[in-house]
Design an enzyme around this catalytic site. Structure first.
Site, short mmCIF file in Angstrom:
data_model
loop_
_atom_site.label_atom_id
_atom_site.label_comp_id
_atom_site.label_asym_id
_atom_site.label_seq_id
_atom_site.Cartn_x
_atom_site.Cartn_y
_atom_site.Cartn_z
N GLN A 51 -5.15 -1.61 -6.90
CA GLN A 51 -5.76 -0.69 -5.92
C GLN A 51 -6.43 0.46 -6.64
OE1 GLN A 51 -3.55 2.26 -3.15
NE2 GLN A 51 -3.92 0.46 -1.87
N ASP A 111 0.81 -1.22 0.00
CA ASP A 111 0.00 0.00 0.00
C ASP A 111 0.84 1.26 0.00
OD1 ASP A 111 -2.48 1.40 0.13
OD2 ASP A 111 -2.28 1.64 2.29
N SER A 171 -6.89 5.39 -0.03
CA SER A 171 -7.18 4.09 -0.64
C SER A 171 -8.66 3.78 -0.49
CB SER A 171 -6.36 2.99 0.04
OG SER A 171 -4.97 3.26 -0.06
#
Length: 292
Positions: free
Chosen positions: A283, A209, A233
């Site tokens: 993502q 991430d 996110s």
């Protein structure tokens, strides 16, 4: 200039974050580092949710995929409670749903699948060529010393992951950024991890991430923070293809196939130094111009 905790001391703090307290067979509790951050880092809550799920699965089954949604910003000042639901235990696969809550509200939930090791077809696309070794790429310390005014989150957050950009980090000031069709980063956990495959999977989830949405910005020559965009996110998916150690170098090769509606999509492939494709990530993030 004082830099945050790095190396094994930072890795030990990460391991403490992943060492959840077990409340009952399906409930776990985790803490956040007290760094002054306004919200919990997404990779942290995803890694902790995977720890909780993995602790309810037989150790002979290893995680091969996860899909998570970030629902609300996490509050780093209070513990996070994780509840794990057993969806299925079959002959080869186990599926879990791990839900993270604070203040009686869901902040994140994840579905994770675990598989008994099996033999089968084996192939993968090759890694990028002509990529310099991590030792030949500027360290995060190099970038911070060049742009101390942009330290931001690096001022207080322990740096458990050694991140080395082959291009330019997403937080470098506007004017020093160029359009790049891809974002490539060498990464490794910056210390020694125990041999437990679940810990390595959770550490890789945490690291995955860190830079993925940078690929959206690099496509436009944009930058995080003042003069650019703010982001968060929205969802995150990760597939683990082959055995690996998260404390050894891997190349995170990322690109963005689309951005629209104040959202950006990025996908990344992770390769070991000897070219094995160990994982893939996708993502989508919310991206808004500062002041919008």
């Amino acid at each position: 200039m004082t830099l945050p905790i790095q190396g094994q001391a930072a890795v030990d703090q990460l391991l403490d974050l992943l060492d959840l307290e077990q409340v009952d067979p399906a409930t776990f509790r985790g803490e956040s580092p007290q760094t002054g951050a306004q919200r919990v880092f997404g990779g942290q809550v995803a890694g902790q949710a995977l720890v909780a799920a993995g602790r309810t699965v037989s150790p002979d089954r290893q995680v091969h995929s996860l899909h998570g949604y970030f629902v609300r910003a996490g509050d780093p000042s209070v513990p996070i409670t994780f509840h794990v639901e057993t969806i299925r235990d079959g002959r080869s696969f186990s599926v879990r749903r791990s839900t993270a809550k604070q203040h009686d509200k869901t902040i994140f939930f994840m579905s994770a699948s675990f598989q008994m090791p099996e033999e089968g077809l084996d192939h993968h696309t090759p890694p990028p060529t002509g990529v310099p070794a991590p030792e030949d790429v500027p360290t995060m310390r190099d970038w911070v010393e060049r742009y101390p005014e942009r330290m931001g989150m690096f001022k207080s957050s322990p740096q458990a992951v050694d991140v080395r950009y082959l291009g330019v980090p997403g937080w470098v000031p506007p004017g020093d950024r160029e359009v790049q069709p891809e974002q490539r980063v060498w990464m490794r956990i910056n210390g020694k991890l125990p041999d437990d495959p679940l810990i390595h999977a959770c550490a890789l989830t945490y690291a995955s991430d860190l830079s993925l949405l940078d690929a959206v910005l690099s496509t436009h020559g944009e930058v995080w923070g003042p003069g650019g965009v703010i982001g968060a996110s929205l969802d995150h998916a990760l597939w683990l293809h082959r055995p690996f150690r998260a404390d050894e170098w891997f190349l995170y090769d990322s690109a963005s196939p689309s951005a629209s509606g104040a959202r950006g999509l990025a996908s990344g492939r992770m390769f070991t130094r000897d070219g094995r494709h160990i994982a893939s990530a996708v993502q989508e993030g919310l991206l808004r111009r500062v002041g919008a």
